[in-house]
Design a protein around this motif. Structure first.
Motif, PDB file in Angstrom:
ATOM      1  N   PHE A  72      -3.626 -13.003  -3.104  1.00  0.00           N
ATOM      2  CA  PHE A  72      -4.338 -12.968  -1.719  1.00  0.00           C
ATOM      3  C   PHE A  72      -4.235 -11.738  -1.141  1.00  0.00           C
ATOM      4  O   PHE A  72      -5.157 -11.120  -0.277  1.00  0.00           O
ATOM      5  CB  PHE A  72      -3.898 -14.187  -0.555  1.00  0.00           C
ATOM      6  N   LEU A  73      -3.043 -11.092  -1.097  1.00  0.00           N
ATOM      7  CA  LEU A  73      -2.445  -9.940  -0.369  1.00  0.00           C
ATOM      8  C   LEU A  73      -2.973  -8.804  -0.989  1.00  0.00           C
ATOM      9  O   LEU A  73      -2.881  -7.613  -0.413  1.00  0.00           O
ATOM     10  CB  LEU A  73      -1.138  -9.982   0.094  1.00  0.00           C
ATOM     11  N   TYR A  74      -3.064  -8.786  -2.332  1.00  0.00           N
ATOM     12  CA  TYR A  74      -3.465  -7.481  -3.282  1.00  0.00           C
ATOM     13  C   TYR A  74      -4.914  -7.521  -3.836  1.00  0.00           C
ATOM     14  O   TYR A  74      -4.899  -6.780  -4.551  1.00  0.00           O
ATOM     15  CB  TYR A  74      -2.351  -7.453  -4.037  1.00  0.00           C
ATOM     16  N   THR A  75      -5.756  -8.354  -3.032  1.00  0.00           N
ATOM     17  CA  THR A  75      -7.066  -8.449  -3.528  1.00  0.00           C
ATOM     18  C   THR A  75      -7.757  -7.097  -3.344  1.00  0.00           C
ATOM     19  O   THR A  75      -7.928  -6.758  -2.269  1.00  0.00           O
ATOM     20  CB  THR A  75      -8.009  -9.533  -3.040  1.00  0.00           C
ATOM     21  N   SER A  76      -8.302  -6.455  -4.611  1.00  0.00           N
ATOM     22  CA  SER A  76      -8.857  -5.129  -4.306  1.00  0.00           C
ATOM     23  C   SER A  76     -10.150  -5.205  -3.668  1.00  0.00           C
ATOM     24  O   SER A  76     -10.959  -6.024  -4.309  1.00  0.00           O
ATOM     25  CB  SER A  76      -8.988  -4.334  -5.661  1.00  0.00           C
ATOM     26  N   GLU A  98      -6.649   2.070  -0.381  1.00  0.00           N
ATOM     27  CA  GLU A  98      -6.226   0.714   0.034  1.00  0.00           C
ATOM     28  C   GLU A  98      -5.098   0.758   0.976  1.00  0.00           C
ATOM     29  O   GLU A  98      -4.175   1.663   0.790  1.00  0.00           O
ATOM     30  CB  GLU A  98      -5.999  -0.352  -1.093  1.00  0.00           C
ATOM     31  N   GLU A  99      -4.959  -0.003   2.123  1.00  0.00           N
ATOM     32  CA  GLU A  99      -4.122   0.009   3.265  1.00  0.00           C
ATOM     33  C   GLU A  99      -2.526  -0.139   2.678  1.00  0.00           C
ATOM     34  O   GLU A  99      -1.669   0.353   3.193  1.00  0.00           O
ATOM     35  CB  GLU A  99      -4.515  -0.962   3.953  1.00  0.00           C
ATOM     36  N   GLU A 100      -2.551  -1.191   1.624  1.00  0.00           N
ATOM     37  CA  GLU A 100      -1.155  -1.425   1.094  1.00  0.00           C
ATOM     38  C   GLU A 100      -0.720  -0.488   0.353  1.00  0.00           C
ATOM     39  O   GLU A 100       0.446   0.125   0.676  1.00  0.00           O
ATOM     40  CB  GLU A 100      -1.164  -2.621   0.146  1.00  0.00           C
ATOM     41  N   LYS A 101      -1.376   0.573  -0.413  1.00  0.00           N
ATOM     42  CA  LYS A 101      -0.945   1.778  -1.068  1.00  0.00           C
ATOM     43  C   LYS A 101      -0.505   2.844  -0.086  1.00  0.00           C
ATOM     44  O   LYS A 101       0.396   3.545  -0.203  1.00  0.00           O
ATOM     45  CB  LYS A 101      -1.781   2.244  -1.897  1.00  0.00           C
ATOM     46  N   TYR A 102      -1.454   2.903   0.969  1.00  0.00           N
ATOM     47  CA  TYR A 102      -1.288   4.056   2.205  1.00  0.00           C
ATOM     48  C   TYR A 102       0.088   3.742   2.759  1.00  0.00           C
ATOM     49  O   TYR A 102       0.465   4.541   2.888  1.00  0.00           O
ATOM     50  CB  TYR A 102      -2.311   3.821   2.996  1.00  0.00           C
ATOM     51  N   ARG A 139       2.654   2.120   1.679  1.00  0.00           N
ATOM     52  CA  ARG A 139       3.902   2.098   0.571  1.00  0.00           C
ATOM     53  C   ARG A 139       4.219   3.494   0.529  1.00  0.00           C
ATOM     54  O   ARG A 139       5.284   4.073   0.380  1.00  0.00           O
ATOM     55  CB  ARG A 139       3.255   1.541  -0.664  1.00  0.00           C
ATOM     56  N   ILE A 140       3.137   4.384   0.288  1.00  0.00           N
ATOM     57  CA  ILE A 140       3.484   5.937   0.063  1.00  0.00           C
ATOM     58  C   ILE A 140       3.774   6.543   1.071  1.00  0.00           C
ATOM     59  O   ILE A 140       4.659   7.546   1.088  1.00  0.00           O
ATOM     60  CB  ILE A 140       2.470   6.817  -0.628  1.00  0.00           C
ATOM     61  N   THR A 141       3.484   6.100   2.389  1.00  0.00           N
ATOM     62  CA  THR A 141       3.815   7.031   3.627  1.00  0.00           C
ATOM     63  C   THR A 141       5.092   6.609   4.117  1.00  0.00           C
ATOM     64  O   THR A 141       5.886   7.369   4.683  1.00  0.00           O
ATOM     65  CB  THR A 141       2.746   6.866   4.535  1.00  0.00           C
ATOM     66  N   ASN A 142       5.592   5.255   4.034  1.00  0.00           N
ATOM     67  CA  ASN A 142       6.743   4.583   4.717  1.00  0.00           C
ATOM     68  C   ASN A 142       7.660   4.374   3.609  1.00  0.00           C
ATOM     69  O   ASN A 142       8.985   4.255   4.175  1.00  0.00           O
ATOM     70  CB  ASN A 142       6.338   3.544   5.620  1.00  0.00           C
ATOM     71  N   PHE A 143       7.496   3.413   2.472  1.00  0.00           N
ATOM     72  CA  PHE A 143       8.769   2.925   1.824  1.00  0.00           C
ATOM     73  C   PHE A 143       9.044   3.583   0.472  1.00  0.00           C
ATOM     74  O   PHE A 143      10.099   3.837   0.434  1.00  0.00           O
ATOM     75  CB  PHE A 143       8.055   1.306   1.663  1.00  0.00           C
ATOM     76  N   ASP A 144       7.936   3.811  -0.178  1.00  0.00           N
ATOM     77  CA  ASP A 144       8.544   4.606  -1.563  1.00  0.00           C
ATOM     78  C   ASP A 144       8.695   6.180  -1.210  1.00  0.00           C
ATOM     79  O   ASP A 144       7.803   6.871  -0.888  1.00  0.00           O
ATOM     80  CB  ASP A 144       7.210   4.274  -2.602  1.00  0.00           C
ATOM     81  N   LYS A 145       9.827   6.369  -1.452  1.00  0.00           N
ATOM     82  CA  LYS A 145      10.330   7.951  -1.334  1.00  0.00           C
ATOM     83  C   LYS A 145      10.450   8.475  -2.591  1.00  0.00           C
ATOM     84  O   LYS A 145      10.828   9.591  -2.725  1.00  0.00           O
ATOM     85  CB  LYS A 145      11.526   8.099  -0.373  1.00  0.00           C
ATOM     86  N   SER A 146      10.105   7.878  -3.800  1.00  0.00           N
ATOM     87  CA  SER A 146      10.613   8.593  -5.150  1.00  0.00           C
ATOM     88  C   SER A 146       9.212   8.682  -5.872  1.00  0.00           C
ATOM     89  O   SER A 146       8.095   8.375  -5.307  1.00  0.00           O
ATOM     90  CB  SER A 146      11.394   7.297  -5.856  1.00  0.00           C
TER      91      SER A 146
END
Length: 161
Positions: free
Chosen positions: A82-86, A115-119, A121-128
């Motif tokens: 539900f949360l990751y439906t493209s 998509e918002e989820e990836k946006y 993720r890469i701006t705030n949480f994933d630093k690697s």
């Protein structure tokens, strides 16, 4: 005449003694005990949290922080789907509402096609680096033209001029 099963309380197996057709010969048999959830007389009903209507689930998610939504998506396949439906407007709206309500960065919408989820993720949480996983400080950067976060080494290996 049958004797009741002798159940061992210290192990997961039970030993039952079954009489045979011949007189005086009893053969022990090993049987696995079933988990207590499968031994009930009524089949288990699905948990109520997975039977919430999608509209109510979406309203609940709009009040969660992005990190809480990421964690909620790991609860079960139904929530993750539900949360990751493209391309789902509802899914994108949940992420967008959470981002604008709880995060100060980024204020702008994601680039077209992201998509918002990836946006989030890469701006705030994933630093690697998305490819090699390098977590050295300052080694990975966001390359908006490719919509990825990676280190210079992986960028040079995966691009051509």
């Amino acid at each position: 005449m049958t004797k009741p099963a002798i159940i061992s309380t210290t192990s997961k197996t039970s030993v039952s003694i079954r009489p045979t057709n011949s007189i005086g010969t009893l053969l022990p048999t090993q049987q696995k005990l079933l988990p207590s959830s499968t031994m009930s007389l009524h089949p288990q009903q699905p948990p109520i949290v997975t039977s919430i209507p999608p509209e109510i689930f979406a309203k609940i998610c709009e009040h969660l922080t992005p990190i809480d939504i990421f964690k909620l998506s790991t609860v079960c396949k139904q929530y993750r789907g539900f949360l990751y439906t493209s391309g789902s407007a509802t899914s994108q709206n949940i992420w967008r509402t959470s981002r604008t309500k709880f995060l100060t960065y980024p204020e702008l919408s994601p680039p077209q096609g992201m998509e918002e989820e990836k946006y989030i993720r890469i701006t705030n949480f994933d630093k690697s680096c998305e490819f090699c996983g390098t977590r050295d400080s300052g080694s990975s950067r966001i390359y908006w033209e490719f919509r990825i976060r990676c280190c210079d080494k992986c960028l040079f290996e995966r691009t051509s001029t």
